[in-house]
Motif scaffolding. Structure first.
Motif, mmCIF file in Angstrom:
data_model
loop_
_atom_site.group_PDB
_atom_site.id
_atom_site.type_symbol
_atom_site.label_atom_id
_atom_site.label_comp_id
_atom_site.label_asym_id
_atom_site.label_seq_id
_atom_site.Cartn_x
_atom_site.Cartn_y
_atom_site.Cartn_z
ATOM 1 N N GLY A 248 0.866 -1.187 0.000
ATOM 2 C CA GLY A 248 0.000 0.000 0.000
ATOM 3 C C GLY A 248 0.894 1.225 0.000
ATOM 4 O O GLY A 248 2.008 1.195 0.530
ATOM 5 N N ASN A 249 0.427 2.299 -0.559
ATOM 6 C CA ASN A 249 1.302 3.401 -0.947
ATOM 7 C C ASN A 249 2.078 4.048 0.202
ATOM 8 O O ASN A 249 3.303 3.952 0.262
ATOM 9 C CB ASN A 249 0.479 4.395 -1.738
ATOM 10 C CG ASN A 249 -0.078 3.727 -2.977
ATOM 11 O OD1 ASN A 249 0.680 3.379 -3.869
ATOM 12 N ND2 ASN A 249 -1.379 3.478 -3.023
ATOM 13 N N ALA A 250 1.374 4.729 1.141
ATOM 14 C CA ALA A 250 2.096 5.394 2.232
ATOM 15 C C ALA A 250 2.805 4.363 3.109
ATOM 16 O O ALA A 250 3.926 4.590 3.572
ATOM 17 C CB ALA A 250 1.129 6.228 3.061
ATOM 18 N N GLY A 358 -5.781 -3.836 -2.842
ATOM 19 C CA GLY A 358 -6.566 -2.983 -3.742
ATOM 20 C C GLY A 358 -7.992 -2.817 -3.238
ATOM 21 O O GLY A 358 -8.557 -1.720 -3.235
ATOM 22 N N MET A 359 -8.569 -3.910 -2.772
ATOM 23 C CA MET A 359 -9.939 -3.890 -2.247
ATOM 24 C C MET A 359 -10.056 -2.944 -1.044
ATOM 25 O O MET A 359 -11.050 -2.251 -0.850
ATOM 26 C CB MET A 359 -10.237 -5.337 -1.805
ATOM 27 C CG MET A 359 -11.638 -5.651 -1.474
ATOM 28 S SD MET A 359 -11.666 -7.354 -0.809
ATOM 29 C CE MET A 359 -11.707 -8.319 -2.255
ATOM 30 N N LEU A 360 -8.990 -2.880 -0.252
ATOM 31 C CA LEU A 360 -8.981 -1.984 0.920
ATOM 32 C C LEU A 360 -8.841 -0.518 0.508
ATOM 33 O O LEU A 360 -8.982 0.375 1.339
ATOM 34 C CB LEU A 360 -7.825 -2.379 1.856
ATOM 35 C CG LEU A 360 -7.976 -3.758 2.511
ATOM 36 C CD1 LEU A 360 -6.637 -4.239 3.068
ATOM 37 C CD2 LEU A 360 -9.021 -3.712 3.624
ATOM 38 N N GLY A 361 -8.509 -0.290 -0.779
ATOM 39 C CA GLY A 361 -8.417 1.083 -1.292
ATOM 40 C C GLY A 361 -7.048 1.446 -1.840
ATOM 41 O O GLY A 361 -6.859 2.535 -2.377
ATOM 42 N N ALA A 362 -6.054 0.526 -1.707
ATOM 43 C CA ALA A 362 -4.678 0.881 -2.082
ATOM 44 C C ALA A 362 -4.424 0.831 -3.585
ATOM 45 O O ALA A 362 -3.429 1.375 -4.056
ATOM 46 C CB ALA A 362 -3.696 -0.056 -1.388
ATOM 47 N N GLY A 363 -5.309 0.166 -4.343
ATOM 48 C CA GLY A 363 -5.020 0.002 -5.766
ATOM 49 C C GLY A 363 -6.189 0.412 -6.618
ATOM 50 O O GLY A 363 -7.208 0.889 -6.124
ATOM 51 N N ARG A 364 -5.986 0.255 -7.911
ATOM 52 C CA ARG A 364 -7.076 0.590 -8.828
ATOM 53 C C ARG A 364 -7.271 -0.538 -9.830
ATOM 54 O O ARG A 364 -6.313 -1.241 -10.180
ATOM 55 C CB ARG A 364 -6.799 1.913 -9.549
ATOM 56 C CG ARG A 364 -5.474 2.022 -10.239
ATOM 57 C CD ARG A 364 -5.419 3.265 -11.105
ATOM 58 N NE ARG A 364 -5.160 4.496 -10.402
ATOM 59 C CZ ARG A 364 -3.975 4.881 -9.929
ATOM 60 N NH1 ARG A 364 -2.934 4.096 -10.099
ATOM 61 N NH2 ARG A 364 -3.813 6.015 -9.305
ATOM 62 N N ILE A 365 -8.547 -0.694 -10.245
ATOM 63 C CA ILE A 365 -8.860 -1.701 -11.262
ATOM 64 C C ILE A 365 -8.808 -1.030 -12.634
ATOM 65 O O ILE A 365 -8.246 -1.561 -13.580
ATOM 66 C CB ILE A 365 -10.269 -2.299 -11.010
ATOM 67 C CG1 ILE A 365 -10.313 -2.946 -9.618
ATOM 68 C CG2 ILE A 365 -10.645 -3.314 -12.094
ATOM 69 C CD1 ILE A 365 -9.361 -4.093 -9.400
ATOM 70 N N ARG A 366 -9.414 0.188 -12.739
ATOM 71 C CA ARG A 366 -9.345 0.934 -13.999
ATOM 72 C C ARG A 366 -8.381 2.097 -13.822
ATOM 73 O O ARG A 366 -8.207 2.604 -12.710
ATOM 74 C CB ARG A 366 -10.737 1.453 -14.374
ATOM 75 C CG ARG A 366 -11.654 0.340 -14.872
ATOM 76 C CD ARG A 366 -13.083 0.769 -14.865
ATOM 77 N NE ARG A 366 -13.429 1.198 -13.511
ATOM 78 C CZ ARG A 366 -14.249 2.202 -13.227
ATOM 79 N NH1 ARG A 366 -14.815 2.885 -14.182
ATOM 80 N NH2 ARG A 366 -14.510 2.535 -11.971
ATOM 81 N N LYS A 367 -7.762 2.514 -14.942
ATOM 82 C CA LYS A 367 -6.722 3.546 -14.882
ATOM 83 C C LYS A 367 -7.193 4.810 -14.170
ATOM 84 O O LYS A 367 -6.432 5.493 -13.511
ATOM 85 C CB LYS A 367 -6.301 3.927 -16.299
ATOM 86 C CG LYS A 367 -5.321 2.989 -16.923
ATOM 87 C CD LYS A 367 -4.571 3.722 -18.030
ATOM 88 C CE LYS A 367 -3.965 2.761 -19.011
ATOM 89 N NZ LYS A 367 -4.737 2.533 -20.201
ATOM 90 N N GLU A 368 -8.501 5.139 -14.350
ATOM 91 C CA GLU A 368 -8.987 6.417 -13.832
ATOM 92 C C GLU A 368 -9.421 6.335 -12.358
ATOM 93 O O GLU A 368 -9.771 7.348 -11.766
ATOM 94 C CB GLU A 368 -10.118 6.971 -14.724
ATOM 95 C CG GLU A 368 -11.277 6.033 -15.014
ATOM 96 C CD GLU A 368 -10.958 4.947 -16.060
ATOM 97 O OE1 GLU A 368 -9.838 4.912 -16.606
ATOM 98 O OE2 GLU A 368 -11.825 4.100 -16.308
#
Ligand code: URA
Length: 433
Positions: A248-250, A358-368
């Motif tokens: 996850g990012n941070a 990703g499901m927790l919010g860290a990623g994206r499924i679509r580019k936007e």
């Protein structure tokens, strides 16, 4: 040249000529060859493959389909790295400041996360204020003065790859070695660095599921980079477990800062030192052992952390967060997933762990899609560790507490707990020069 004839030729397994490949890529980039014909060609390449000459011509044509970055003002000192993508891979955040502190110039373009894999630009943007888009003059000035700049992919660089990658993504033709080689290497060649070190991931969280096919991919990329006059090396590394503990990012930036400050070690630190030392040995023409000693001294003496701080400051990021990582925003819910039986952690389905982050919010499924910088997973146990019933396996961080039951189920399904201690897998399977 008729695209129909080229598709038919490739369908029958015949090699395409340099001119045919050049004209096909030019036609596709300018729009005279439509997506439906290029899709058929991608599928023909998927089934029939390409020989090394064809792959080299395809790479060259795609690298020159748009602008290229001219780094000749930095002579032979420019160095770049590329990872084929995985879960928890924050190596650029550590390797780039080490090599810049050792005197190389890192002028790097990185991507965003998509699907189960993270992206360096998203990680950097989790530091408030970080500008991932600089003008060309600002980018070059920063490389000159700080030795290091990392921006997102900009402008008209490899437009053929942008179109073709999007097409492959929706036509089930991503996992073709000549198409992956030409996609990655065209971007690296267009980005201009003289030294390129590749980290080709193998395992359950990577494109390449086994180290043999990752080795084939790595060898092809090294050969093509060398044929184009670049100094090349590649590692095939383990992506059967996430790299490090934070996903996850941070969370990943905080872990990377830990390595740079000497509070985090293990496989993440070891892989970063290998990648950095390889870039330094190629870029400065040193023996690998001397380069490793130089990289280690830079890390342990604090110069790499100082370089990281200068880099983030130069790109507008909050240096107070870097100096005091407890200032990074945290998620509103942090939930400990517990072991439901005792045993050893066996296989971790790393792709699924990435999807869970990703499901927790860290990623994206679509580019936007937007990303939540604070979301992700902190692993407490990894493959080979013993757990008792009720031990925390990982903490799930999210700002959407409603997703926790589903995310917990997804995480538990990705972890196997077994009676036998699993065989330890190497961190680095192979080095290719
Ligand atoms: N990364 C790329 O840039 N291209 C591919 O084809 C696969 C991974």
């Amino acid at each position: 040249m008729r695209m129909y004839d080229l598709i038919s030729k490739k369908k029958q397994g015949a090699p395409l000529s340099e001119t045919e490949i050049r004209e096909m890529i030019a036609g596709y980039t300018e729009g005279s060859i439509p997506d439906y014909q290029m899709s058929a060609m991608a599928m023909a390449i998927y089934f029939q493959g390409m020989n090394r000459e064809e792959t080299a011509w395809l790479t060259h044509a795609m690298a020159h389909s748009g602008d290229t970055v001219d780094l000749s003002m930095f002579g032979t000192l420019t160095a770049d790295k590329h990872s084929t993508g995985g879960v928890g891979d924050k190596t650029t955040l550590i390797v780039a400041p080490i090599v810049a502190a050792c005197g190389l110039k890192v002028a790097k373009m990185s991507g965003r996360g998509l699907g189960h894999t993270g992206g360096t630009v998203d990680k950097l943007e989790s530091i408030e204020g970080y500008r991932s888009s600089l003008s060309q003059a600002e980018f070059f000035r920063q490389v000159e003065e700080v030795g290091l700049a990392v921006i997102g992919q900009t402008g008209n660089l490899t437009p053929a790859d942008k179109k073709l990658y999007a097409l492959r993504d929706v036509t089930a033709t991503v996992d073709s070695i000549p198409l992956i080689v030409s996609s990655i290497m065209s971007k690296k060649l267009a980005a201009g660095s003289q030294t390129i070190v590749l980290d080709v991931k193998a395992g359950s969280g990577a494109f390449m599921r086994d180290s043999e096919s990752a080795g084939v991919l790595a060898r092809e990329m090294v050969a093509i980079g060398k044929a184009c006059g670049r100094k090349m090396a590649a590692f095939v590394t383990n992506m059967d477990v996430p790299l490090g503990n934070n996903i996850g990012n941070a969370l990943e930036v905080v872990e990377a800062i830990g390595v740079l400050r000497g509070t985090v070690g293990g496989e993440l630190r070891s892989l970063c030192l290998h990648l950095a030392a390889t870039m330094i040995s190629l870029g400065l023409s040193l023996d690998f052992e001397d380069a490793l000693a130089k990289a280690t001294a830079c890390l342990e003496g604090g110069r790499a952390f100082e370089k990281f701080t200068q880099w983030i400051q130069a790109q507008g990021g909050r240096v107070d967060w870097v100096l005091n990582p407890s200032l990074f925003p945290t998620a509103s819910s942090v939930y400990g997933v517990k072991a439901n039986r005792a045993g050893y952690i066996g296989q971790m389905h790393t792709e699924q762990i990435g999807l869970c982050a990703g499901m927790l919010g860290a990623g994206r499924i679509r580019k936007e899609d937007p990303v939540d910088f604070a979301a992700g997973i902190v692993l407490e146990k990894k493959t080979g560790d013993w757990v008792e019933i009720g031990d925390v396996l990982a903490y799930l961080h999210t700002n959407q507490s409603g997703i926790l039951p589903e995310a917990e189920k997804c995480f538990l399904a990705a972890i196997q707990i077994q009676d036998e201690k699993p065989e330890a897998l190497p961190l680095i399977y192979e080095r290719i020069d």
